[in-house]
Design an enzyme around this catalytic site. Structure first.
Site, short mmCIF file in Angstrom:
data_model
loop_
_atom_site.label_atom_id
_atom_site.label_comp_id
_atom_site.label_asym_id
_atom_site.label_seq_id
_atom_site.Cartn_x
_atom_site.Cartn_y
_atom_site.Cartn_z
CG HIS A 43 -6.02 -8.43 2.98
ND1 HIS A 43 -7.43 -7.66 3.42
CD2 HIS A 43 -6.25 -7.75 1.78
CE1 HIS A 43 -7.40 -6.43 2.15
NE2 HIS A 43 -6.34 -6.22 1.41
NE ARG A 101 -3.53 -3.80 -1.53
CZ ARG A 101 -3.04 -4.15 -0.26
NH1 ARG A 101 -1.99 -4.99 -0.81
NH2 ARG A 101 -4.18 -5.23 -0.03
CG HIS A 142 -5.23 1.68 -3.40
ND1 HIS A 142 -4.14 1.28 -2.57
CD2 HIS A 142 -6.64 0.78 -3.69
CE1 HIS A 142 -5.01 0.00 -1.71
NE2 HIS A 142 -5.80 -0.41 -2.68
CE1 TYR A 170 -7.03 -7.86 -6.58
CE2 TYR A 170 -6.88 -7.80 -4.45
CZ TYR A 170 -6.29 -7.55 -5.67
OH TYR A 170 -6.03 -5.98 -5.85
NE ARG A 210 -3.26 -2.17 3.23
CZ ARG A 210 -3.75 -3.78 3.21
NH1 ARG A 210 -2.29 -3.34 4.04
NH2 ARG A 210 -4.48 -4.46 3.69
#
Length: 392
Positions: free
Chosen positions: A338, A315, A312, A347, A205
């Site tokens: 996460h 990412r 962002h 994803y 991030r």
């Protein structure tokens, strides 16, 4: 002189010196509760206790505090007592003060019903509050009421139980191809070129990248350690731990990211271990608020065929590449920092190219096994045993 307590199956009554009757009972929370007022006659007190007992039996009882504690006081205390990262705390305070307190703050916890929540949400949206903000405010209010129900046992049910209020449609964000990532890196001022490549291929991030120090990188092993993040709160820069425990991690970098990072370290980073890796034009802390204008971000991404592309979104490239390379859900969660599976599963579901490869591999196996089955059948060539019966 006060009278002796009356003997009852539920609760008790006693006559006060004033001649009025006081009613008390043991609630489901294990605490003794008194009636909010005294009664002129014993019969009135008995009727009140009968009413309370019926509420408990039907599951409709709630602590008297529910009619005394306001959302304003309880919500502010709830936020203050939570262990939150500074940025999360600031976000909660902002949502509460802007979207919850002005509309619901004066209501007591026990006065709020699902109909109250529906009316509140309609008012927010009609007043121009974006739906994502309304959803976040609803989620915060639901968490506050959840504590009032499960931990403090002030109310019986959470009024924030309306299907669909915790979700909103999010347009799919664009994902840059590897070629577009390198084209974007080449279009940046030299000191920001590696930032683009590492952001895209590591999945880190913005705040994690801005907080990286030389001591966090092992070029020989191709590893980057993520022990902290940078946040800007009310104009003040703060370094702190990542968003969750899962955010503290070590991420392996592809060779292209290692090469870009090595070149950057040699050209733009001081030799001491604490030196920040990515800094602004004048060597100061990297701020997202000034980065876009410094590199003419909007014009650059538009020129490269990526309109409305945010930093962002880089990412997504790394996470999609990891998923399509066969990373498991647990491995994706680690790379992304996460603690839950939700984002990792997104994803995995989005990697249609990888899914096509899997389907093609399945086709090859099916064809191979089907071929063997056909060959075996031909070899058996119509020879039936006498006792063989047709299948039903």
């Amino acid at each position: 002189m006060a009278g002796k307590p009356g003997r009852r199956r539920f609760g008790n009554l006693r006559k006060r010196d004033s001649g009025r009757w006081q009613a008390r009972y043991l609630g489901p929370d294990g605490l003794m509760h008194s009636a909010p007022n005294t009664f002129a006659t014993e019969r009135e007190g008995e009727q009140w206790l009968t009413l309370i007992e019926s509420e408990i039996i039907r599951g409709h009882w709630q602590a008297p505090e529910a009619g005394e504690v306001t959302i304003s006081s309880y919500g502010e205390r709830w936020i203050a007592e939570r262990k939150l990262a500074p940025r999360s705390r600031q976000g909660y305070e902002y949502l509460f003060s802007l979207h919850i307190e002005p509309h619901l703050g004066r209501l007591t916890l026990g006065a709020v019903q699902p109909a109250t929540i529906r009316a509140w949400r309609r008012k927010l949206l009609a007043g121009g509050t974006p739906e994502p903000q309304a959803v976040k405010a609803y989620a915060l209010l639901r968490a506050i009421f959840s504590t009032a129900v499960k931990e403090d046992e002030i109310i019986r049910q959470n009024p924030c139980r309306i299907p669909g209020y915790d979700r909103y449609h999010t347009p799919e964000r664009p994902t840059a191809t590897v070629a577009q990532v390198f084209a974007l890196a080449d279009a940046m001022p030299p000191r920001f070129s590696a930032l683009i490549v590492v952001a895209a291929l590591s999945g880190l991030r913005w705040g994690e990248l801005a907080a990286l120090r030389r001591q966090d990188v092992d070029l020989a092993a191709g590893l980057v350690r993520v022990p902290r993040k940078l946040a800007v709160l009310n104009g003040r820069v703060e370094f702190g731990p990542p968003k969750s425990d899962a955010g503290v991690r070590v991420v392996a970098l592809p060779a292209a990211a290692v090469e870009a990072l090595g070149t950057h370290l040699a050209a733009f980073v001081d030799d001491f271990p604490d030196a920040l890796i990515f800094t602004g034009e004048k060597g100061g802390v990297l701020r997202s608020s000034s980065f876009g204008s410094a590199v003419r971000w909007r014009e650059t991404v538009a020129r490269l065929g990526l309109p409305e592309f945010h930093f962002h979104d880089l990412r997504h490239t790394g996470n999609t590449l990891a998923a399509s390379s066969g990373a498991s859900t647990r491995e994706l969660m680690h790379r992304m920092g996460h603690s839950t599976m939700r984002a990792a599963l997104i994803y995995q579901h989005a990697t249609s190219e990888r899914d096509r490869e899997i389907a093609s591999a399945m086709d090859r196996r099916i064809a191979k096994q089907a071929g063997k089955k056909v060959a075996k059948g031909k070899k058996a060539g119509g020879r039936k045993k006498k006792d063989e019966r047709p299948e039903r």
